[in-house]
Design a protein around this motif. Structure first.
Motif, PDB file in Angstrom:
ATOM      1  N   GLY A   1       7.105  19.238  -3.375  1.00 33.61           N
ATOM      2  CA  GLY A   1       6.549  18.715  -2.118  1.00 33.61           C
ATOM      3  C   GLY A   1       5.930  17.347  -2.299  1.00 33.61           C
ATOM      4  O   GLY A   1       6.138  16.448  -1.471  1.00 33.61           O
ATOM      5  N   PHE A   2       5.151  17.189  -3.355  1.00 35.50           N
ATOM      6  CA  PHE A   2       4.549  15.882  -3.623  1.00 35.50           C
ATOM      7  C   PHE A   2       5.615  14.824  -3.860  1.00 35.50           C
ATOM      8  O   PHE A   2       5.505  13.695  -3.384  1.00 35.50           O
ATOM      9  N   ALA A   3       6.656  15.183  -4.598  1.00 30.57           N
ATOM     10  CA  ALA A   3       7.731  14.229  -4.868  1.00 30.57           C
ATOM     11  C   ALA A   3       8.466  13.858  -3.583  1.00 30.57           C
ATOM     12  O   ALA A   3       8.803  12.690  -3.364  1.00 30.57           O
ATOM     13  N   ALA A   4       8.704  14.837  -2.708  1.00 30.39           N
ATOM     14  CA  ALA A   4       9.401  14.565  -1.447  1.00 30.39           C
ATOM     15  C   ALA A   4       8.587  13.640  -0.556  1.00 30.39           C
ATOM     16  O   ALA A   4       9.126  12.702   0.047  1.00 30.39           O
ATOM     17  N   VAL A   5       7.295  13.867  -0.490  1.00 26.54           N
ATOM     18  CA  VAL A   5       6.433  12.997   0.323  1.00 26.54           C
ATOM     19  C   VAL A   5       6.359  11.603  -0.292  1.00 26.54           C
ATOM     20  O   VAL A   5       6.375  10.593   0.426  1.00 26.54           O
ATOM     21  N   GLY A   6       6.315  11.512  -1.615  1.00 29.82           N
ATOM     22  CA  GLY A   6       6.307  10.209  -2.275  1.00 29.82           C
ATOM     23  C   GLY A   6       7.578   9.425  -1.999  1.00 29.82           C
ATOM     24  O   GLY A   6       7.533   8.219  -1.736  1.00 29.82           O
TER      25      GLY A   6
ATOM     26  N   ILE B   1       0.835  -1.204   0.000  1.00 30.99           N
ATOM     27  CA  ILE B   1       0.000   0.000   0.000  1.00 30.99           C
ATOM     28  C   ILE B   1       0.871   1.255   0.000  1.00 30.99           C
ATOM     29  O   ILE B   1       0.588   2.221  -0.716  1.00 30.99           O
ATOM     30  N   MET B   2       1.957   1.243   0.780  1.00 28.61           N
ATOM     31  CA  MET B   2       2.841   2.409   0.826  1.00 28.61           C
ATOM     32  C   MET B   2       3.508   2.646  -0.535  1.00 28.61           C
ATOM     33  O   MET B   2       3.679   3.794  -0.948  1.00 28.61           O
ATOM     34  N   ILE B   3       3.877   1.590  -1.230  1.00 34.82           N
ATOM     35  CA  ILE B   3       4.485   1.743  -2.552  1.00 34.82           C
ATOM     36  C   ILE B   3       3.477   2.319  -3.542  1.00 34.82           C
ATOM     37  O   ILE B   3       3.804   3.201  -4.334  1.00 34.82           O
ATOM     38  N   ILE B   4       2.245   1.849  -3.494  1.00 41.50           N
ATOM     39  CA  ILE B   4       1.214   2.348  -4.408  1.00 41.50           C
ATOM     40  C   ILE B   4       0.935   3.830  -4.151  1.00 41.50           C
ATOM     41  O   ILE B   4       0.856   4.632  -5.087  1.00 41.50           O
ATOM     42  N   VAL B   5       0.817   4.208  -2.875  1.00 43.14           N
ATOM     43  CA  VAL B   5       0.572   5.617  -2.550  1.00 43.14           C
ATOM     44  C   VAL B   5       1.779   6.470  -2.945  1.00 43.14           C
ATOM     45  O   VAL B   5       1.624   7.567  -3.480  1.00 43.14           O
ATOM     46  N   GLY B   6       2.991   5.962  -2.712  1.00 46.55           N
ATOM     47  CA  GLY B   6       4.189   6.691  -3.103  1.00 46.55           C
ATOM     48  C   GLY B   6       4.260   6.903  -4.605  1.00 46.55           C
ATOM     49  O   GLY B   6       4.606   7.990  -5.073  1.00 46.55           O
ATOM     50  N   LEU B   7       3.935   5.876  -5.364  1.00 45.47           N
ATOM     51  CA  LEU B   7       3.918   6.019  -6.824  1.00 45.47           C
ATOM     52  C   LEU B   7       2.871   7.036  -7.264  1.00 45.47           C
ATOM     53  O   LEU B   7       3.104   7.817  -8.192  1.00 45.47           O
ATOM     54  N   GLY B   8       1.724   7.023  -6.605  1.00 49.69           N
ATOM     55  CA  GLY B   8       0.684   8.002  -6.929  1.00 49.69           C
ATOM     56  C   GLY B   8       1.129   9.428  -6.654  1.00 49.69           C
ATOM     57  O   GLY B   8       0.875  10.336  -7.458  1.00 49.69           O
ATOM     58  N   LEU B   9       1.796   9.638  -5.522  1.00 49.80           N
ATOM     59  CA  LEU B   9       2.265  10.983  -5.205  1.00 49.80           C
ATOM     60  C   LEU B   9       3.355  11.450  -6.158  1.00 49.80           C
ATOM     61  O   LEU B   9       3.363  12.608  -6.595  1.00 49.80           O
ATOM     62  N   VAL B  10       4.271  10.565  -6.501  1.00 51.15           N
ATOM     63  CA  VAL B  10       5.313  10.938  -7.458  1.00 51.15           C
ATOM     64  C   VAL B  10       4.699  11.199  -8.832  1.00 51.15           C
ATOM     65  O   VAL B  10       5.114  12.131  -9.540  1.00 51.15           O
TER      66      VAL B  10
ATOM     67  N   ALA C   1       8.214   2.330   3.290  1.00 50.30           N
ATOM     68  CA  ALA C   1       7.914   0.999   2.758  1.00 50.30           C
ATOM     69  C   ALA C   1       9.148   0.112   2.790  1.00 50.30           C
ATOM     70  O   ALA C   1       9.054  -1.088   3.067  1.00 50.30           O
ATOM     71  N   TRP C   2      10.313   0.695   2.536  1.00 52.28           N
ATOM     72  CA  TRP C   2      11.565  -0.059   2.597  1.00 52.28           C
ATOM     73  C   TRP C   2      11.835  -0.545   4.019  1.00 52.28           C
ATOM     74  O   TRP C   2      12.242  -1.695   4.227  1.00 52.28           O
ATOM     75  N   VAL C   3      11.556   0.298   4.998  1.00 52.74           N
ATOM     76  CA  VAL C   3      11.722  -0.098   6.402  1.00 52.74           C
ATOM     77  C   VAL C   3      10.747  -1.212   6.750  1.00 52.74           C
ATOM     78  O   VAL C   3      11.116  -2.191   7.419  1.00 52.74           O
ATOM     79  N   PHE C   4       9.489  -1.088   6.337  1.00 52.15           N
ATOM     80  CA  PHE C   4       8.516  -2.147   6.605  1.00 52.15           C
ATOM     81  C   PHE C   4       8.971  -3.461   5.991  1.00 52.15           C
ATOM     82  O   PHE C   4       8.833  -4.521   6.595  1.00 52.15           O
ATOM     83  N   ASN C   5       9.498  -3.398   4.771  1.00 50.92           N
ATOM     84  CA  ASN C   5       9.968  -4.600   4.105  1.00 50.92           C
ATOM     85  C   ASN C   5      11.159  -5.202   4.849  1.00 50.92           C
ATOM     86  O   ASN C   5      11.287  -6.427   4.959  1.00 50.92           O
TER      87      ASN C   5
END
Length: 58
Positions: A36-41, A13-22, A48-52
């Motif tokens: 700003g959107f790119a930084a948040v993405g 889910i975090m990867i999908i939201v990150g891709l959407g923001l980028v 997501a990397w930490v969760f993984n």
């Protein structure tokens, strides 16, 4: 569902939201708001990397 499955879904889910923001930063906002959107993405990708990395250790 065990903890690893929950972390896997959270990572996905975090990867999908990150891709959407980028994608919003690239295609929608051409002004300073795009940075700003790119930084948040990218922040979402980092979390997501930490969760993984936590899968199998928690």
């Amino acid at each position: 569902m065990n903890k690893n499955t929950v972390l896997g879904y959270a990572t996905l889910i975090m990867i999908i939201v990150g891709l959407g923001l980028v994608a919003l930063a690239i295609f929608r906002y051409d002004d300073i708001a795009g940075f700003g959107f790119a930084a948040v993405g990218i922040g979402f990708f980092a979390i997501a990397w930490v969760f993984n990395a936590l899968k199998g250790r928690v």
